[in-house]
Design an enzyme around this catalytic site. Structure first.
Site, PDB file in Angstrom:
ATOM      1  N   TYR A 147      13.001 -33.618 -20.478  1.00  0.00           N
ATOM      2  CA  TYR A 147      11.138 -33.720 -20.150  1.00  0.00           C
ATOM      3  C   TYR A 147      11.365 -33.649 -18.648  1.00  0.00           C
ATOM      4  CZ  TYR A 147      10.812 -38.462 -20.125  1.00  0.00           C
ATOM      5  OH  TYR A 147      11.114 -39.407 -19.835  1.00  0.00           O
ATOM      6  N   GLY A 180      12.689 -41.544 -10.901  1.00  0.00           N
ATOM      7  CA  GLY A 180      11.684 -41.389 -10.351  1.00  0.00           C
ATOM      8  C   GLY A 180      12.203 -40.806  -9.413  1.00  0.00           C
ATOM      9  N   SER A 230      15.603 -42.085 -17.099  1.00  0.00           N
ATOM     10  CA  SER A 230      13.794 -41.544 -16.179  1.00  0.00           C
ATOM     11  C   SER A 230      14.136 -41.352 -14.581  1.00  0.00           C
ATOM     12  CB  SER A 230      12.629 -41.969 -16.561  1.00  0.00           C
ATOM     13  OG  SER A 230      11.462 -41.200 -16.040  1.00  0.00           O
ATOM     14  N   ARG A 279       2.171 -46.829 -16.306  1.00  0.00           N
ATOM     15  CA  ARG A 279       2.605 -48.064 -15.052  1.00  0.00           C
ATOM     16  C   ARG A 279       1.997 -49.379 -15.267  1.00  0.00           C
ATOM     17  NH1 ARG A 279       1.354 -42.869 -12.448  1.00  0.00           N
ATOM     18  NH2 ARG A 279       3.089 -42.758 -10.884  1.00  0.00           N
ATOM     19  N   ARG A 289       6.764 -48.751 -18.337  1.00  0.00           N
ATOM     20  CA  ARG A 289       7.302 -48.877 -17.202  1.00  0.00           C
ATOM     21  C   ARG A 289       7.000 -50.440 -16.980  1.00  0.00           C
ATOM     22  NH1 ARG A 289       7.188 -46.920 -11.803  1.00  0.00           N
ATOM     23  NH2 ARG A 289       5.205 -47.991 -11.413  1.00  0.00           N
ATOM     24  N   MET A 334      -5.523  -7.256   8.663  1.00  0.00           N
ATOM     25  CA  MET A 334      -5.173  -5.679   9.787  1.00  0.00           C
ATOM     26  C   MET A 334      -6.139  -5.268  10.101  1.00  0.00           C
ATOM     27  SD  MET A 334      -1.103  -6.681   9.497  1.00  0.00           S
ATOM     28  CE  MET A 334      -0.430  -6.672   7.609  1.00  0.00           C
ATOM     29  N   HIS A 364     -15.737  -9.201   1.146  1.00  0.00           N
ATOM     30  CA  HIS A 364     -14.311 -10.428   2.003  1.00  0.00           C
ATOM     31  C   HIS A 364     -14.775 -11.490   1.376  1.00  0.00           C
ATOM     32  CE1 HIS A 364     -12.631 -12.357   4.868  1.00  0.00           C
ATOM     33  NE2 HIS A 364     -11.962 -11.746   4.731  1.00  0.00           N
ATOM     34  N   ARG A 383      -2.913   2.945   8.635  1.00  0.00           N
ATOM     35  CA  ARG A 383      -3.500   1.866   7.418  1.00  0.00           C
ATOM     36  C   ARG A 383      -2.359   1.122   8.174  1.00  0.00           C
ATOM     37  NH1 ARG A 383      -5.338   4.713   2.149  1.00  0.00           N
ATOM     38  NH2 ARG A 383      -6.503   2.730   1.613  1.00  0.00           N
ATOM     39  N   GLU A 397      16.375 -44.263 -10.030  1.00  0.00           N
ATOM     40  CA  GLU A 397      15.079 -43.906  -8.553  1.00  0.00           C
ATOM     41  C   GLU A 397      16.427 -44.568  -7.322  1.00  0.00           C
ATOM     42  OE1 GLU A 397      11.404 -45.952  -8.785  1.00  0.00           O
ATOM     43  OE2 GLU A 397      12.415 -47.473 -10.007  1.00  0.00           O
ATOM     44  N   CYS A 412       9.894 -38.029 -13.567  1.00  0.00           N
ATOM     45  CA  CYS A 412       8.539 -38.399 -13.832  1.00  0.00           C
ATOM     46  C   CYS A 412       7.882 -38.444 -12.489  1.00  0.00           C
ATOM     47  CB  CYS A 412       8.519 -40.360 -14.896  1.00  0.00           C
ATOM     48  SG  CYS A 412       8.823 -41.523 -13.911  1.00  0.00           S
ATOM     49  N   GLY A 471      -8.097  -7.171   4.356  1.00  0.00           N
ATOM     50  CA  GLY A 471      -8.917  -6.924   5.141  1.00  0.00           C
ATOM     51  C   GLY A 471      -8.306  -7.976   6.730  1.00  0.00           C
ATOM     52  N   ASN A 525       9.727 -39.614  -6.741  1.00  0.00           N
ATOM     53  CA  ASN A 525       9.141 -40.235  -5.308  1.00  0.00           C
ATOM     54  C   ASN A 525      10.324 -41.236  -4.718  1.00  0.00           C
ATOM     55  OD1 ASN A 525       7.149 -38.854  -6.806  1.00  0.00           O
ATOM     56  ND2 ASN A 525       6.196 -40.713  -7.260  1.00  0.00           N
ATOM     57  N   LYS A 546       1.307  -1.286   0.271  1.00  0.00           N
ATOM     58  CA  LYS A 546       0.053  -0.137  -0.099  1.00  0.00           C
ATOM     59  C   LYS A 546       1.067   0.641  -0.439  1.00  0.00           C
ATOM     60  CE  LYS A 546      -3.417  -0.595   2.035  1.00  0.00           C
ATOM     61  NZ  LYS A 546      -3.894  -0.812   3.454  1.00  0.00           N
ATOM     62  N   ARG A 573      -3.678  -1.299  -6.236  1.00  0.00           N
ATOM     63  CA  ARG A 573      -2.991  -2.816  -6.318  1.00  0.00           C
ATOM     64  C   ARG A 573      -3.995  -3.573  -7.395  1.00  0.00           C
ATOM     65  NH1 ARG A 573      -5.695  -5.089  -1.035  1.00  0.00           N
ATOM     66  NH2 ARG A 573      -7.481  -4.087  -1.639  1.00  0.00           N
TER      67      ARG A 573
HETATM   68  P1  ADP Z   1      -7.617  -1.887   3.740  1.00  0.00           P
HETATM   69  O1  ADP Z   1      -6.291  -2.746   3.518  1.00  0.00           O
HETATM   70  O2  ADP Z   1      -8.119  -3.461   4.863  1.00  0.00           O
HETATM   71  O3  ADP Z   1      -8.000  -2.293   2.598  1.00  0.00           O
HETATM   72  P2  ADP Z   1      -7.024   0.073   4.045  1.00  0.00           P
HETATM   73  O4  ADP Z   1      -5.624   0.955   4.688  1.00  0.00           O
HETATM   74  O5  ADP Z   1      -7.527   0.453   2.453  1.00  0.00           O
HETATM   75  O6  ADP Z   1      -7.601  -1.040   4.209  1.00  0.00           O
HETATM   76  O7  ADP Z   1      -8.079   1.229   4.815  1.00  0.00           O
HETATM   77  C1  ADP Z   1      -9.590   1.113   4.253  1.00  0.00           C
HETATM   78  C2  ADP Z   1     -10.587   1.517   3.879  1.00  0.00           C
HETATM   79  O8  ADP Z   1     -10.692   2.973   4.761  1.00  0.00           O
HETATM   80  C3  ADP Z   1     -10.475   1.944   2.299  1.00  0.00           C
HETATM   81  O9  ADP Z   1     -10.823   1.707   2.165  1.00  0.00           O
HETATM   82  C4  ADP Z   1     -10.784   3.545   2.813  1.00  0.00           C
HETATM   83  O10 ADP Z   1     -12.129   3.709   2.523  1.00  0.00           O
HETATM   84  C5  ADP Z   1     -10.885   3.667   4.113  1.00  0.00           C
HETATM   85  N1  ADP Z   1      -9.468   5.318   3.987  1.00  0.00           N
HETATM   86  C6  ADP Z   1      -8.467   5.037   3.838  1.00  0.00           C
HETATM   87  N2  ADP Z   1      -7.198   5.803   4.243  1.00  0.00           N
HETATM   88  C7  ADP Z   1      -8.368   6.603   3.974  1.00  0.00           C
HETATM   89  C8  ADP Z   1      -8.886   8.063   4.637  1.00  0.00           C
HETATM   90  N3  ADP Z   1      -7.171   8.457   4.018  1.00  0.00           N
HETATM   91  N4  ADP Z   1      -9.225   9.488   3.423  1.00  0.00           N
HETATM   92  C9  ADP Z   1     -10.963   8.345   3.522  1.00  0.00           C
HETATM   93  N5  ADP Z   1     -10.529   7.297   4.251  1.00  0.00           N
HETATM   94  C10 ADP Z   1      -9.893   6.606   4.183  1.00  0.00           C
HETATM   95 MG    MG Z   2      -7.689  -1.197   0.952  1.00  0.00          MG
HETATM   96 MG    MG Z   3       9.604 -45.996  -8.265  1.00  0.00          MG
END
Ligand code: ADP
Ligand code: MG
Ligand code: MG
Length: 879
Positions: free
Chosen positions: A859, A774, A772, A572, A628, A105, A466, A94, A753, A839, A103, A776, A25, A350
């Site tokens: 191969y 083998g 070949s 086999r 084989r 953290m 989610h 963040r 093998e 193989c 989601g 495993n 991020k 991202r």
């Molecule tokens: P996650 O990694 O769980 O997506 P984020 O750090 O992206 O968490 O934050 C989640 C949400 O919080 C973002 O999608 C955004 O909507 C809101 N947010 C984060 N930073 C800001 C900011 N500077 N201003 C307004 N909203 C924010």
């Molecule tokens: Mg986010």
């Molecule tokens: Mg064998």
């Protein structure tokens, strides 16, 4: 050293390639900032600071000083002040690791509010409701993330308030409601935690940074890392960023979008938004979001106003920006945005998570649009992800009783028993029961349950909820936002219309259509489309390693050829012996008391083998087929049940006692190191001569039928050159005799093998047309590790880092791999013509394939469904 990196119009210190230090991020916020895109200013505290903090549980003086300096820059960039004044600066805090952990953290928004700054914000914005909405949101998040209170306590207070007022949405609450809520929240927090809610913004900030660093080690983050193989010592960065407000009124909004459709990859700008809302509202499924444009509409939101209609200027700007971002990153982007008073801000970008089908389409399209090269397109797809494409879908001819329809959130079909709780999903899955996880909505705590389920069904939430995002990442079918179902997880029931379903009832989901179907519907294998063919053709163009398949019958051979196998690397023959009408003849052969009796029994098997080989030659027309000769110990074919023993006694006309004594005599303590492989060939040459006769006759008959045959006859478990030279002489003589004066090309070689064979490969190579590996058995014998029993402690070996990974899954390159490399070199020195392949299971595993490419094998061979994976991995090994 440097612990803090700023990003703003005035000064940006990081860039997109600094993910290890700044997290994904942070690196992308810096990149967007330096591209001049509208990103609120802020700064990133590095992952190294996280690791440093974890060691001492405190911040060193340098970090403190650098944070304070960076904070001043944000103040001057925004013209606002943090912690006071008449234009208060608020922050979002963040988390952001190297790879996105959606989601996993926690984030705190609106940080810096207290009883004074809220008044200033209210006055400055001339919007009291907005200021107090932000304040109550801040307290809610802060209490949960920083003070460790459960989410539900404050959440239910809000729900109670809405109920008391008879409203269904936060947007219908007013300033007074929020003021009261803040008061009640503070009381609950004091009661629950025994602490006062901190009023000093600087203290709020430091505690929040600490909490984000601490959240790297919360149980659900640890679980996510385990599931995704992310090391614990990477740490997370913290991004502290000026807030922009999507909740200031009806000219404000927040949303999430994808530059292409993450379900099928179509070139469609796609997303969801909410008016007058903030942050997590869109993803949390609390309010169901609206489509941003016409093509984001689905059956349940067809009538809603799109962002394009509602805020055309901001939408046009968003369109321009997403196109820029996609070209810049050369990949489909997942973008978070917020609109404050009609002004658009980007908060995150991202490379978007996507299904395998979408990944393929996107890679092919990006190449066609000239955005990426073929090589870049090939590198965009994780070979393992192709697995998803080759997975089952619903049989279109099956009758299906559709009971409800939700959003098609992640394609594929899955059937199983309904469960309502993640831990039930996990425990039932462990007992081998197929389950469908049914939830109101999922949260990160459900990760393990989702991983255990065949498919996921939720009643709430959109295409970017989610459940949808995580399921797509896992390649699991998911139907989300299915509002027709009423989920009562407490009583473990689901009501659809007037019918009640309880835990344990079967349902089937089609994540491609959103259908929820009663009962268990049969599924069909995947189809290969034009994009797939095109993409795989690029892989074939680039790779130098050939890909063969392990197949024992004509059907599997056909499947493999369809998936692009260039030959059979391992057929086999013993699998052909287990068919019911053949096993008696096999047992007769084993119990024969003379060579002539044994030959008589073998004669019965010969026609079966011949027909099987003809079928395989036909499927592989012109491609090499490596067969084989019999490998397992005779012990494996013995009858166990009394009934079977009686049947056999009758069949070969001996006393039951004779059979029982025979079983005793043939018993081995360690059969895998016992009388098997070429050792059988040496002691009972008639077994191998029968097999070679069948191969030769099948080849001659096939040639007559116009089939191009290229058999390779492989002798297993050779330890010494002598074993091979003796058998070669016998088998060549048999072939010569059977073929008479007919033309017939074949190769005769061996499996490597056993460590002794690898070490003496130079000698062995003088008697072999091919090797070949083998791998495993070679792994088993090199490690002295039983592949059937090692599971018991291997997991512990891996969790304690004694071994980096399971050596039966990914080739041990230093040890077993060294033997493969050594034997290949020695073999080629002694015999320039020798052809070399592998193989074992490793032949379908991308890391092992990369190794095979590097040491110059000809191969790899793998199971039919892994052939496309191997073709792509082999191409990536070149790039
Ligand atoms: P996650 O990694 O769980 O997506 P984020 O750090 O992206 O968490 O934050 C989640 C949400 O919080 C973002 O999608 C955004 O909507 C809101 N947010 C984060 N930073 C800001 C900011 N500077 N201003 C307004 N909203 C924010
Ligand atoms: Mg986010
Ligand atoms: Mg064998």
């Amino acid at each position: 050293s440097k612990w803090v990196y700023s990003f703003s119009k005035e000064k940006t210190e990081g860039n997109k390639d600094m993910k290890n230090l700044l997290g994904g991020k942070g690196a992308n916020l810096a990149e967007m900032s330096s591209l001049g895109l509208p990103v609120p200013p802020g700064f990133t505290v590095t992952t190294e600071a996280c690791i440093d903090y974890q060691k001492t549980k405190s911040f060193n003086d340098d970090i403190k000083k650098q944070v304070e300096e960076a904070l001043k820059l944000v103040e001057s960039s925004t013209g606002k002040t943090f912690g006071g004044g008449d234009n208060p600066l608020l922050f979002s805090v963040r988390s952001g690791a190297r790879v996105s952990m959606p989601g996993m953290m926690d984030t705190v928004l609106n940080l810096g509010l207290n009883d004074e700054t809220v008044e200033a914000l209210s006055k400055k914005s001339d919007n009291e409701r907005f200021a107090w909405d932000s304040y109550r949101r801040f307290i809610q998040m802060y209490a949960n993330v920083v003070m460790g209170m459960s989410h539900s306590l404050l959440e239910s207070t809000l729900e109670d308030l809405k109920e008391a007022k008879g409203v269904d949405s936060d947007t219908k609450l007013d300033a007074k409601d929020f003021k009261n809520l803040v008061k009640v929240y503070k009381q609950i927090i004091a009661q629950e935690t025994g602490k006062k809610f901190p009023t000093d913004p600087m203290e709020q900030l430091w505690l929040a940074i600490e909490a984000v660093f601490g959240s790297w080690d919360n149980p659900r983050a640890i679980k996510y890392r385990q599931l995704n193989g992310i090391p614990g010592d990477w740490g997370t960065a913290v991004n502290v960023q000026a807030m922009v407000f999507g909740n200031m009124g009806d000219d404000c909004a927040t949303g999430v979008c994808f530059t292409r459709d993450p379900s099928n990859g179509e070139k469609k700008f796609f997303g969801e938004y909410l008016v007058n809302a903030q942050g997590e509202d869109v993803v949390a499924g609390i309010r169901t979001p609206a489509p941003i444009n016409e093509c984001s509409k689905n059956d349940s939101n067809r009538s809603e106003k799109t962002l394009e209609e509602y805020m055309p200027k901001a939408f046009a700007e968003l369109t321009d920006l997403y196109q820029q971002l996609e070209k810049h990153y050369k990949d489909m982007q997942d973008i978070e945005f917020t609109i404050e008073a009609n002004k658009l801000y980007l908060l995150q970008t991202r490379n978007g998570k996507r299904t395998a089908a979408a990944a393929l389409k996107i890679a092919v399209n990006l190449e066609e649009e000239g955005i990426v090269t073929k090589e870049e397109a090939l590198m965009q797809i994780d070979p393992e992800a192709l697995n998803q494409l080759l997975h089952p879908r619903l049989d279109p001819d099956a009758t299906k009783n559709i009971i409800a329809k939700g959003l098609p959130a992640s394609p594929g079909a899955g059937a199983g028993k309904i469960v309502f709780h993640s831990d039930d999903a996990t425990s039932m899955h462990e007992n081998g029961v197929k389950v469908i996880l049914v939830r109101q909505e999922t949260s990160p705590e459900d990760i393990a349950g989702m991983a255990a389920a065949q498919a996921i069904l939720t009643a709430r939430g959109g295409m970017t909820s989610h459940a949808a995002v995580v399921a797509r990442g896992m390649g699991k079918p998911c139907v989300a936002g299915c509002s027709e179902i009423l989920v009562d997880s407490k009583n473990r029931t689901m009501i659809v219309g007037d019918k009640k379903y309880v835990e344990g009832d079967f349902i089937t989901l089609d994540g491609g259509t959103g259908e929820v179907i009663e009962g268990e519907v049969p599924t069909l294998d995947a189809e290969i489309n034009a994009d797939f063919a095109k993409f795989m053709a690029w892989a074939d163009e680039i790779r130098t390693l050939r890909v063969r398949t392990n197949a024992d019958n004509p059907e599997d051979s056909e499947t493999a050829v369809k998936f692009g196998a260039e030959g059979i690397g391992l057929c086999r023959t013993e699998h052909m012996f287990f068919e019911p009408e053949r096993i008696l003849a096999v047992r007769e052969m084993i119990f024969a008391d003379s060579t002539s009796h044994r030959e008589k029994a073998l004669k019965k098997l010969l026609p079966y083998q011949k027909e099987d080989f003809k079928g395989i030659f036909k499927a592989l027309d012109g491609k090499p087929v490596n067969i084989r000769l019999l490998d397992p110990p005779l012990h494996e074919f013995l009858p166990h049940e009394l009934e079977d023993k009686k049947e056999l006694a009758e069949y070969i006309d001996v006393e039951l006692k004779t059979i029982e004594e025979g079983c005793e005599r043939l018993h081995e303590f360690n059969p895998m190191l016992g009388h098997r492989g070429c050792r059988l060939g040496i002691t009972y040459p008639e077994i191998y001569t029968m097999q070679v006769t069948a191969i030769t006759q099948a080849a001659l008959e096939s040639i007559d039928e116009g089939v191009d045959v290229r058999p390779e006859i492989m002798i297993p478990l050779v330890a010494t050159a002598k074993e091979l030279s003796i058998l070669r002489e016998i088998l060549v003589a048999t072939i010569e005799q059977v073929r008479g004066d007919k033309e017939f090309n074949y190769k005769l070689g061996t499996m490597i093998e056993l460590p002794r064979a690898a070490i003496t490969a130079a000698d062995i190579a003088t008697h072999a047309d091919f090797f070949s590996f083998g791998t495993n058995d070679l792994t088993q014998t090199t490690f002295g590790l039983s592949r059937d029993d090692a599971g018991r402690f291997l997991t512990e070996y891996i969790s304690k880092s004694v071994l980096p990974s399971d050596p039966f899954v990914s080739l041990d390159q230093e040890g077993v791999g060294y033997l493969v490399k050594f034997a290949t070199e020695q073999g080629r020195n002694a015999n320039k013509e020798i052809h070399v392949g592998i193989c074992g299971e490793h032949g379908g595993e991308p890391k092992s394939i990369d190794f095979c490419h590097r040491i110059g094998l000809d191969y790899v061979s793998c199971s039919p469904y892994r052939v496309p994976i191997a073709r792509l991995a082999a191409a990536q090994a070149v790039i």
